[in-house]
Write a protein that holds these residues in place. Structure first.
Motif, PDB file in Angstrom:
ATOM      1  N   ASP A  83      48.347  65.474  41.252  1.00  0.00           N
ATOM      2  CA  ASP A  83      48.667  66.717  40.532  1.00  0.00           C
ATOM      3  C   ASP A  83      50.170  66.967  40.479  1.00  0.00           C
ATOM      4  OD1 ASP A  83      46.041  67.060  40.079  1.00  0.00           O
ATOM      5  OD2 ASP A  83      45.746  68.735  41.469  1.00  0.00           O
ATOM      6  N   ALA A  84      50.872  66.528  41.521  1.00  0.00           N
ATOM      7  CA  ALA A  84      52.323  66.764  41.560  1.00  0.00           C
ATOM      8  C   ALA A  84      53.074  65.769  40.669  1.00  0.00           C
ATOM      9  CB  ALA A  84      52.829  66.660  42.999  1.00  0.00           C
ATOM     10  N   PHE A  85      52.441  64.610  40.397  1.00  0.00           N
ATOM     11  CA  PHE A  85      53.131  63.562  39.612  1.00  0.00           C
ATOM     12  C   PHE A  85      52.227  63.029  38.495  1.00  0.00           C
ATOM     13  CE2 PHE A  85      55.274  63.602  43.708  1.00  0.00           C
ATOM     14  CZ  PHE A  85      56.616  63.506  43.361  1.00  0.00           C
ATOM     15  N   PRO A  86      51.855  63.892  37.544  1.00  0.00           N
ATOM     16  CA  PRO A  86      50.961  63.420  36.476  1.00  0.00           C
ATOM     17  C   PRO A  86      51.665  62.376  35.605  1.00  0.00           C
ATOM     18  CG  PRO A  86      51.749  65.646  36.006  1.00  0.00           C
ATOM     19  CD  PRO A  86      52.237  65.293  37.383  1.00  0.00           C
ATOM     20  N   ASN A  87      51.013  61.218  35.419  1.00  0.00           N
ATOM     21  CA  ASN A  87      51.606  60.095  34.668  1.00  0.00           C
ATOM     22  C   ASN A  87      52.998  59.734  35.188  1.00  0.00           C
ATOM     23  OD1 ASN A  87      49.418  59.616  32.994  1.00  0.00           O
ATOM     24  ND2 ASN A  87      50.077  61.175  31.534  1.00  0.00           N
ATOM     25  N   ARG A  88      53.182  59.965  36.458  1.00  0.00           N
ATOM     26  CA  ARG A  88      54.461  59.598  37.084  1.00  0.00           C
ATOM     27  C   ARG A  88      54.231  58.772  38.358  1.00  0.00           C
ATOM     28  NH1 ARG A  88      58.419  63.638  38.473  1.00  0.00           N
ATOM     29  NH2 ARG A  88      56.910  65.324  38.574  1.00  0.00           N
ATOM     30  N   ILE A  89      53.016  58.199  38.456  1.00  0.00           N
ATOM     31  CA  ILE A  89      52.718  57.264  39.543  1.00  0.00           C
ATOM     32  C   ILE A  89      52.298  55.946  38.894  1.00  0.00           C
ATOM     33  CG2 ILE A  89      51.358  56.810  41.617  1.00  0.00           C
ATOM     34  CD1 ILE A  89      50.736  59.806  41.771  1.00  0.00           C
ATOM     35  N   MET A  90      52.952  54.859  39.289  1.00  0.00           N
ATOM     36  CA  MET A  90      52.650  53.533  38.726  1.00  0.00           C
ATOM     37  C   MET A  90      52.067  52.633  39.789  1.00  0.00           C
ATOM     38  SD  MET A  90      55.728  51.985  36.489  1.00  0.00           S
ATOM     39  CE  MET A  90      56.353  52.920  35.110  1.00  0.00           C
ATOM     40  N   ASN A  91      51.125  51.784  39.357  1.00  0.00           N
ATOM     41  CA  ASN A  91      50.515  50.821  40.279  1.00  0.00           C
ATOM     42  C   ASN A  91      50.518  49.436  39.648  1.00  0.00           C
ATOM     43  OD1 ASN A  91      48.941  49.971  42.591  1.00  0.00           O
ATOM     44  ND2 ASN A  91      47.153  49.938  41.247  1.00  0.00           N
ATOM     45  N   ILE A  92      50.529  48.410  40.490  1.00  0.00           N
ATOM     46  CA  ILE A  92      50.335  47.039  40.000  1.00  0.00           C
ATOM     47  C   ILE A  92      49.006  46.539  40.539  1.00  0.00           C
ATOM     48  CG2 ILE A  92      51.714  46.075  41.914  1.00  0.00           C
ATOM     49  CD1 ILE A  92      52.010  44.300  38.704  1.00  0.00           C
ATOM     50  N   HIS A  93      48.203  45.962  39.645  1.00  0.00           N
ATOM     51  CA  HIS A  93      46.900  45.433  40.051  1.00  0.00           C
ATOM     52  C   HIS A  93      46.819  43.949  39.690  1.00  0.00           C
ATOM     53  CE1 HIS A  93      42.714  45.426  41.114  1.00  0.00           C
ATOM     54  NE2 HIS A  93      42.459  44.774  39.991  1.00  0.00           N
ATOM     55  N   PRO A  94      46.335  43.100  40.616  1.00  0.00           N
ATOM     56  CA  PRO A  94      46.355  41.658  40.365  1.00  0.00           C
ATOM     57  C   PRO A  94      45.153  41.139  39.566  1.00  0.00           C
ATOM     58  CG  PRO A  94      45.620  42.057  42.588  1.00  0.00           C
ATOM     59  CD  PRO A  94      45.903  43.417  41.987  1.00  0.00           C
ATOM     60  N   ALA A  95      44.869  41.775  38.444  1.00  0.00           N
ATOM     61  CA  ALA A  95      43.837  41.302  37.507  1.00  0.00           C
ATOM     62  C   ALA A  95      44.108  41.959  36.157  1.00  0.00           C
ATOM     63  CB  ALA A  95      42.436  41.665  37.999  1.00  0.00           C
ATOM     64  N   LEU A  96      43.430  41.448  35.141  1.00  0.00           N
ATOM     65  CA  LEU A  96      43.574  42.040  33.812  1.00  0.00           C
ATOM     66  C   LEU A  96      42.560  43.173  33.685  1.00  0.00           C
ATOM     67  CD1 LEU A  96      44.045  38.881  31.540  1.00  0.00           C
ATOM     68  CD2 LEU A  96      45.780  40.555  32.224  1.00  0.00           C
ATOM     69  N   LEU A  97      43.007  44.387  33.956  1.00  0.00           N
ATOM     70  CA  LEU A  97      42.110  45.547  33.869  1.00  0.00           C
ATOM     71  C   LEU A  97      41.653  45.727  32.418  1.00  0.00           C
ATOM     72  CD1 LEU A  97      44.066  47.953  36.237  1.00  0.00           C
ATOM     73  CD2 LEU A  97      41.905  46.780  36.721  1.00  0.00           C
ATOM     74  N   PRO A  98      40.427  46.201  32.161  1.00  0.00           N
ATOM     75  CA  PRO A  98      39.532  46.803  33.152  1.00  0.00           C
ATOM     76  C   PRO A  98      38.666  45.807  33.924  1.00  0.00           C
ATOM     77  CG  PRO A  98      38.587  47.038  30.988  1.00  0.00           C
ATOM     78  CD  PRO A  98      39.917  46.374  30.791  1.00  0.00           C
ATOM     79  N   SER A  99      38.958  44.502  33.826  1.00  0.00           N
ATOM     80  CA  SER A  99      38.204  43.561  34.656  1.00  0.00           C
ATOM     81  C   SER A  99      38.691  43.610  36.101  1.00  0.00           C
ATOM     82  CB  SER A  99      38.397  42.126  34.158  1.00  0.00           C
ATOM     83  OG  SER A  99      37.755  41.950  32.933  1.00  0.00           O
ATOM     84  N   PHE A 100      37.788  43.497  36.990  1.00  0.00           N
ATOM     85  CA  PHE A 100      38.051  43.292  38.418  1.00  0.00           C
ATOM     86  C   PHE A 100      38.957  44.335  39.068  1.00  0.00           C
ATOM     87  CE2 PHE A 100      37.821  38.933  36.382  1.00  0.00           C
ATOM     88  CZ  PHE A 100      36.447  38.867  36.475  1.00  0.00           C
ATOM     89  N   PRO A 101      38.602  45.600  38.952  1.00  0.00           N
ATOM     90  CA  PRO A 101      39.356  46.641  39.671  1.00  0.00           C
ATOM     91  C   PRO A 101      39.031  46.603  41.165  1.00  0.00           C
ATOM     92  CG  PRO A 101      37.439  47.607  38.590  1.00  0.00           C
ATOM     93  CD  PRO A 101      37.466  46.140  38.205  1.00  0.00           C
ATOM     94  N   GLY A 102      39.734  47.412  41.916  1.00  0.00           N
ATOM     95  CA  GLY A 102      39.449  47.529  43.350  1.00  0.00           C
ATOM     96  C   GLY A 102      40.066  46.387  44.140  1.00  0.00           C
ATOM     97  N   LEU A 103      39.495  46.146  45.303  1.00  0.00           N
ATOM     98  CA  LEU A 103      40.062  45.146  46.210  1.00  0.00           C
ATOM     99  C   LEU A 103      39.803  43.724  45.719  1.00  0.00           C
ATOM    100  CD1 LEU A 103      39.112  46.627  49.715  1.00  0.00           C
ATOM    101  CD2 LEU A 103      41.382  46.597  48.636  1.00  0.00           C
ATOM    102  N   ARG A 128      38.483  32.233  32.686  1.00  0.00           N
ATOM    103  CA  ARG A 128      39.479  31.198  32.375  1.00  0.00           C
ATOM    104  C   ARG A 128      40.897  31.749  32.363  1.00  0.00           C
ATOM    105  NH1 ARG A 128      36.412  27.006  33.516  1.00  0.00           N
ATOM    106  NH2 ARG A 128      34.823  26.531  31.958  1.00  0.00           N
ATOM    107  N   ILE A 129      41.006  33.056  32.188  1.00  0.00           N
ATOM    108  CA  ILE A 129      42.313  33.714  32.148  1.00  0.00           C
ATOM    109  C   ILE A 129      42.242  34.938  33.056  1.00  0.00           C
ATOM    110  CG2 ILE A 129      43.966  34.970  30.696  1.00  0.00           C
ATOM    111  CD1 ILE A 129      43.016  33.351  28.318  1.00  0.00           C
ATOM    112  N   SER A 130      43.276  35.112  33.859  1.00  0.00           N
ATOM    113  CA  SER A 130      43.401  36.374  34.595  1.00  0.00           C
ATOM    114  C   SER A 130      44.853  36.806  34.502  1.00  0.00           C
ATOM    115  CB  SER A 130      42.914  36.243  36.030  1.00  0.00           C
ATOM    116  OG  SER A 130      42.789  37.539  36.595  1.00  0.00           O
ATOM    117  N   GLY A 131      45.299  37.647  35.413  1.00  0.00           N
ATOM    118  CA  GLY A 131      46.678  38.112  35.303  1.00  0.00           C
ATOM    119  C   GLY A 131      46.914  39.350  36.123  1.00  0.00           C
ATOM    120  N   CYS A 132      47.798  40.189  35.633  1.00  0.00           N
ATOM    121  CA  CYS A 132      48.099  41.416  36.363  1.00  0.00           C
ATOM    122  C   CYS A 132      48.383  42.546  35.384  1.00  0.00           C
ATOM    123  CB  CYS A 132      49.270  41.213  37.316  1.00  0.00           C
ATOM    124  SG  CYS A 132      50.684  40.346  36.622  1.00  0.00           S
TER     125      CYS A 132
END
Ligand code: GRF
Length: 215
Positions: free
Chosen positions: A99-119, A131-135
């Motif tokens: 709530d304090a940082f709307p659209n002001r928090i960035m994350n890096i995820h080691p997959a091509l979202l929306p595939s394979f979210p989470g851990l 055959r293809i993945s990414g970040c």
């Protein structure tokens, strides 16, 4: 100059990539604080080396998750942080910080979202047989890796890949696109429209794809 706060839990190689880009003068920003939830995080050593203030907060010492995030929020606000960067922060961010940082928090995820979210995004990709993945660099919302996507980069998944080998290939691109997204933000080039992120003066950089020959 953009005032940045970084949250991390471990190794901090993405944190290092961001430090390097700032020191090279390619991001007009300053890391005001590193906050870690793990006293063993190697990210702390990186902060020390680069004279970045750091703070360890033990989530277990707070009465609730909300109280933990209220404290993080207050520490960031006290340093006038404008952008919060999750650089391998292994927790789901809760409302007080969102709530304090709307659209002001960035994350890096080691997959091509929306595939394979989470851990274990890389293991999920290997196990699924893609055959293809990414970040993916994205803004953070209340879901798990569901927020508006800023940049993605793709790598091939080879038949003999393991979680480790794929993670290594993906990590090389994480270190490029995460600082790139922060640079774009610092230059005021990211506009969030609903769940889409518009990049002003958009040019497709080559770093979005690796050479398929690269192992
Ligand atoms: C990276 O794989 C990142 O995508 C994920 O956590 C890992 C952090 O690595 N969110 P590091 O701490 O930046 O080296």
């Amino acid at each position: 100059m953009l005032r940045i706060g970084v949250l991390a839990s471990g190794r901090g190689s993405n944190f290092q990539a961001i430090i390097d880009e700032i020191e090279a003068g390619r991001i007009n920003g300053k890391i005001e604080i590193l906050i870690v939830d793990n006293p063993e995080a190697f990210a702390i050593e990186r902060a020390k080396k680069h004279h970045i203030p750091f703070l360890y907060l033990n989530p277990k010492s707070f009465p609730s998750k909300e109280a933990f995030y209220e404290k993080i929020r207050d520490e960031l606000i006290a340093r006038s942080v404008e952008l919060v960067v999750l650089a391998g922060f292994m927790r789901i961010v809760k409302k007080p910080l969102l709530d304090a940082f709307p659209n002001r928090i960035m994350n890096i995820h080691p997959a091509l979202l929306p595939s394979f979210p989470g851990l274990h995004g890389q293991k999920q990709a290997v196990d699924y047989g893609v055959r293809i993945s990414g970040c993916t660099v994205h803004f953070v919302d209340e879901g798990v890796d569901t927020g508006p996507i800023i940049i993605q980069a793709a790598v091939p998944v080879h038949p003999d890949d393991t979680e480790e080998s794929l993670s290594k290939r993906i990590l090389q691109l994480e270190h490029k696109i995460f600082p790139e997204a922060i640079r774009l933000y610092a230059e005021g080039k990211l506009k969030v429209e609903g769940r889409k992120v518009k990049i002003l003066d958009y040019k497709l950089p080559q770093i979005y794809f690796t050479n398929p020959e690269i192992r």
